[in-house]
Design a protein around this motif. Structure first.
Motif, PDB file in Angstrom:
ATOM      1  N   ASP A  12       0.926  -1.181   0.192  1.00  0.00           N
ATOM      2  CA  ASP A  12       0.098  -0.084  -0.144  1.00  0.00           C
ATOM      3  C   ASP A  12       0.801   0.800  -0.043  1.00  0.00           C
ATOM      4  O   ASP A  12       2.273   0.951   0.591  1.00  0.00           O
ATOM      5  CB  ASP A  12      -0.916   0.214   1.176  1.00  0.00           C
TER       6      ASP A  12
ATOM      7  N   LEU B 186       3.655   0.615   2.486  1.00  0.00           N
ATOM      8  CA  LEU B 186       2.969   0.418   4.075  1.00  0.00           C
ATOM      9  C   LEU B 186       2.575  -1.174   3.494  1.00  0.00           C
ATOM     10  O   LEU B 186       2.057  -1.678   2.487  1.00  0.00           O
ATOM     11  CB  LEU B 186       1.324   1.161   4.005  1.00  0.00           C
ATOM     12  N   ASP B 187       3.505  -1.824   4.248  1.00  0.00           N
ATOM     13  CA  ASP B 187       3.072  -3.495   4.274  1.00  0.00           C
ATOM     14  C   ASP B 187       1.589  -3.497   4.668  1.00  0.00           C
ATOM     15  O   ASP B 187       0.504  -2.984   5.987  1.00  0.00           O
ATOM     16  CB  ASP B 187       3.776  -3.990   5.540  1.00  0.00           C
ATOM     17  N   PRO B 188       0.417  -4.250   3.523  1.00  0.00           N
ATOM     18  CA  PRO B 188      -0.480  -4.304   3.514  1.00  0.00           C
ATOM     19  C   PRO B 188      -0.939  -5.588   4.719  1.00  0.00           C
ATOM     20  O   PRO B 188      -2.679  -5.759   5.200  1.00  0.00           O
ATOM     21  CB  PRO B 188      -1.203  -5.001   2.410  1.00  0.00           C
TER      22      PRO B 188
ATOM     23  N   THR C 162      -1.865  -7.711   7.612  1.00  0.00           N
ATOM     24  CA  THR C 162      -1.987  -7.633   9.460  1.00  0.00           C
ATOM     25  C   THR C 162      -1.459  -8.046  10.682  1.00  0.00           C
ATOM     26  O   THR C 162      -1.177  -9.383  10.782  1.00  0.00           O
ATOM     27  CB  THR C 162      -3.654  -9.059   9.586  1.00  0.00           C
TER      28      THR C 162
ATOM     29  N   PRO D 187      -4.636  -2.899  15.423  1.00  0.00           N
ATOM     30  CA  PRO D 187      -5.231  -2.056  13.285  1.00  0.00           C
ATOM     31  C   PRO D 187      -4.027  -0.909  13.570  1.00  0.00           C
ATOM     32  O   PRO D 187      -3.364  -0.040  12.356  1.00  0.00           O
ATOM     33  CB  PRO D 187      -5.963  -2.203  13.257  1.00  0.00           C
ATOM     34  N   GLU D 188      -3.516   0.115  14.347  1.00  0.00           N
ATOM     35  CA  GLU D 188      -2.769   1.214  14.689  1.00  0.00           C
ATOM     36  C   GLU D 188      -1.280   0.645  14.104  1.00  0.00           C
ATOM     37  O   GLU D 188      -0.510   2.315  13.956  1.00  0.00           O
ATOM     38  CB  GLU D 188      -3.153   1.326  15.627  1.00  0.00           C
TER      39      GLU D 188
ATOM     40  N   LYS E  62       1.040   0.712  11.293  1.00  0.00           N
ATOM     41  CA  LYS E  62       1.266   0.568  10.190  1.00  0.00           C
ATOM     42  C   LYS E  62       2.998   0.150  10.208  1.00  0.00           C
ATOM     43  O   LYS E  62       3.499   0.631  10.341  1.00  0.00           O
ATOM     44  CB  LYS E  62       1.052   1.364   9.776  1.00  0.00           C
TER      45      LYS E  62
ATOM     46  N   ILE F  78       5.613   0.122   7.726  1.00  0.00           N
ATOM     47  CA  ILE F  78       6.626   1.014   6.418  1.00  0.00           C
ATOM     48  C   ILE F  78       7.686   0.197   6.356  1.00  0.00           C
ATOM     49  O   ILE F  78       8.538  -0.208   6.568  1.00  0.00           O
ATOM     50  CB  ILE F  78       6.808   2.407   6.962  1.00  0.00           C
TER      51      ILE F  78
ATOM     52  N   SER G 160      11.469  -3.009   6.993  1.00  0.00           N
ATOM     53  CA  SER G 160      10.617  -2.532   7.107  1.00  0.00           C
ATOM     54  C   SER G 160      10.994  -2.217   9.064  1.00  0.00           C
ATOM     55  O   SER G 160      11.718  -2.930   9.747  1.00  0.00           O
ATOM     56  CB  SER G 160      10.063  -4.348   8.054  1.00  0.00           C
TER      57      SER G 160
ATOM     58  N   TYR H 174       9.180  -0.259  11.938  1.00  0.00           N
ATOM     59  CA  TYR H 174       8.404  -0.721  12.823  1.00  0.00           C
ATOM     60  C   TYR H 174       7.898   0.406  13.625  1.00  0.00           C
ATOM     61  O   TYR H 174       8.117   1.479  14.406  1.00  0.00           O
ATOM     62  CB  TYR H 174       7.774  -1.903  13.861  1.00  0.00           C
TER      63      TYR H 174
ATOM     64  N   GLU I 255       3.429   3.211  18.622  1.00  0.00           N
ATOM     65  CA  GLU I 255       1.844   2.277  18.492  1.00  0.00           C
ATOM     66  C   GLU I 255       2.369   1.639  18.545  1.00  0.00           C
ATOM     67  O   GLU I 255       1.718   0.637  19.786  1.00  0.00           O
ATOM     68  CB  GLU I 255       2.042   1.967  17.110  1.00  0.00           C
TER      69      GLU I 255
END
Length: 480
Positions: free
Chosen positions: A338, A358-360, A362, A371-372, A374, A376, A382, A384, A388
């Motif tokens: 994403d 954005l890694d799609p 979950t 879910p908060e 995301k 990158i 990657s 984190y 969050e």
């Protein structure tokens, strides 16, 4: 004088007929057959002391009714000859062509002038429009019986000219319709002409000319006329530009906007989309420095193959609505990640926004969805979000000018902002590669460092990214 006028009108008739036939065949060859919503037109404009006298001819009209929108200031509306079949479908109130089989109709009208042409003059919407119908091609004749000199400009290509002692004639033609006519007293020489671009001016750097031509050919938009002279006052019309010779960068941006808007339906609240699309299709940065930088950042961030596929996707959107979200979705499908890059740069106008993916998948923490969080992906690494994710792991975060602190139930951390080390429960650890980074003013941890420093296992599947705290796993296993 009568001989001169007859000569010019003969030339107009011959040239007009040839151009009309040529363009009719050209458009038909492209598969654009006339239907109830299209027609072809030829317009004759005669400049006299008291106004512009206009004869407007419509060809290939459908048999249905066509409502006429007259220019607001026009007078003497009607037929050139009352008994002629050329306006047999014009109703008594002059508001429409009624239903009928005759596919060629003509009207005449006059645009009064309060004063003779001396300073420059833009005639806005000087020509008749048929409600709900679209002209495929336009042939325009401009005859000046006042010998005012200067130059007439439209967005159509100028394909013929004739100068006599007391009369001048200009012939223009092109695809589509330009409902603007401009005159200025300074006659600027023709520098370049094609079916996509006409440039009037002197001393124009060839590289800018080539850049405009390449861009217009790539976009495939309507013909655009550009008038460049050192003494010009800027004027930006629907399909022509009047500018100072030194403001070529503004001209390029405006030509891009005109061309893109003739090919795509864009949102009004995304003003930089025209520059971005022109840059993508023309494969060269267009627009302000910030807009150019946004395009360059995009191109450097994806592979050449991905970029070409993306360009092809944009080309396939020609004639349709196109938004920043559409571009994000298209690129996301190509990259399998994403992205909000176009939304942030074009919609939010944050032109320095980095190119991020954005890694799609979950994210799960100890088996529960978060879910908060995301993830990158930047340069194949990657990252984190610290606040969050670590807050869900029981840590609180604080910072000052020297350090960043994380306080947890079992461990405390201090990361120095000034030197390459961190402290865990009183033990100091040096590093050569920084374990964290700032993205959009938020702190993110590199995936490998997150594993190492905070003692977690990270397992990835096609659908999820599963993060497990080792201490918690051991504790759970001890209960079994």
């Amino acid at each position: 004088m009568k001989v001169i006028i007859r000569l010019v009108f003969l030339l107009a008739a011959v040239n007009g007929g040839l151009v009309y036939l040529h363009y009719s065949q050209s458009v038909n060859a492209n598969g654009e057959d006339a239907d109830s919503g299209t027609f072809r037109q030829e317009i004759e404009v005669i400049n006299r002391a008291d106004g512009l006298y206009i004869r407007h001819h419509f060809y290939n009209l459908s048999e249905g009714r066509h409502e006429i929108i007259w220019p607001e200031e026009s007078v003497e509306r009607g037929c050139e000859a009352e008994d002629s079949s050329s306006c047999a479908r014009l109703n008594d109130s002059n508001v429409a062509f009624e239903e009928g089989e005759l596919d060629q109709q003509s009207v005449v009208y006059k645009l009064p002038k309060k004063t003779p042409l001396t300073g420059r003059k833009l005639f806005k919407k000087p020509f008749v429009v048929l409600q709900g119908a679209k002209p495929l091609t336009t042939v325009l004749h401009v005859t000046d019986e006042q010998s005012v000199g200067g130059m007439w400009v439209t967005g159509l290509e100028r394909v013929g000219k004739e100068n006599k002692e007391r009369i001048t004639y200009r012939l223009y033609r092109g695809v589509g319709f330009v409902n603007e006519l401009y005159w200025q007293p300074e006659d600027v020489p023709l520098a370049y002409s094609s079916n996509k671009l006409t440039i009037f001016g002197e001393g124009i750097d060839k590289k800018y000319n080539d850049r405009l031509v390449k861009m217009l050919e790539a976009i495939g938009g309507n013909h655009v006329s550009v008038v460049l002279a050192s003494g010009n006052r800027p004027l930006y019309a629907e399909r022509f530009i009047v500018e100072k010779t030194g403001n070529i960068s503004k001209v390029i941006k405006q030509v891009a906007r005109m061309s893109v808007h003739s090919r795509f339906i864009l949102q009004a609240d995304e003003p930089s989309m025209s520059s971005m699309i022109a840059s993508i299709l023309g494969d060269a940065p267009v627009g302000t420095k910030a807009e150019q930088a946004a395009f360059t950042r995009l191109k450097k961030s994806i592979s050449a193959e991905q970029y070409q596929t993306f360009r092809q996707n944009v080309q396939e959107k020609i004639g349709k609505k196109l938004s920043s979200s559409d571009l994000d979705q298209s690129l996301s499908k190509i990259l399998a990640f994403d992205t909000q890059y176009f939304h942030m740069t074009m919609k939010e106008q944050r032109y320095n926004y980095p190119f991020l993916l954005l890694d799609p998948r979950t994210v799960l923490l100890d088996g529960e969805e978060v879910p908060e969080v995301k993830v990158i992906v930047k340069e194949d690494t990657s990252f984190y979000p610290a606040e969050e994710l670590l807050s869900k792991m029981g840590y609180s975060m604080r910072s000052n000018e020297q350090s960043i602190y994380f306080d947890g139930p079992n461990r405390t951390y201090r990361f120095s902002k000034l030197e390459p080390f961190y402290v865990m429960n009183g033990s100091k650890f040096d590093y050569t590669e920084k374990p964290y980074t700032s993205i959009n003013k938020k702190l993110y941890f590199d995936e490998n460092w997150l594993r190492r420093i905070f003692f977690v296992l990270i397992d990835k599947s096609d659908e999820t990214i599963s993060i497990e705290q080792i201490e918690k796993m051991i504790k759970e296993m001890g209960k079994e």
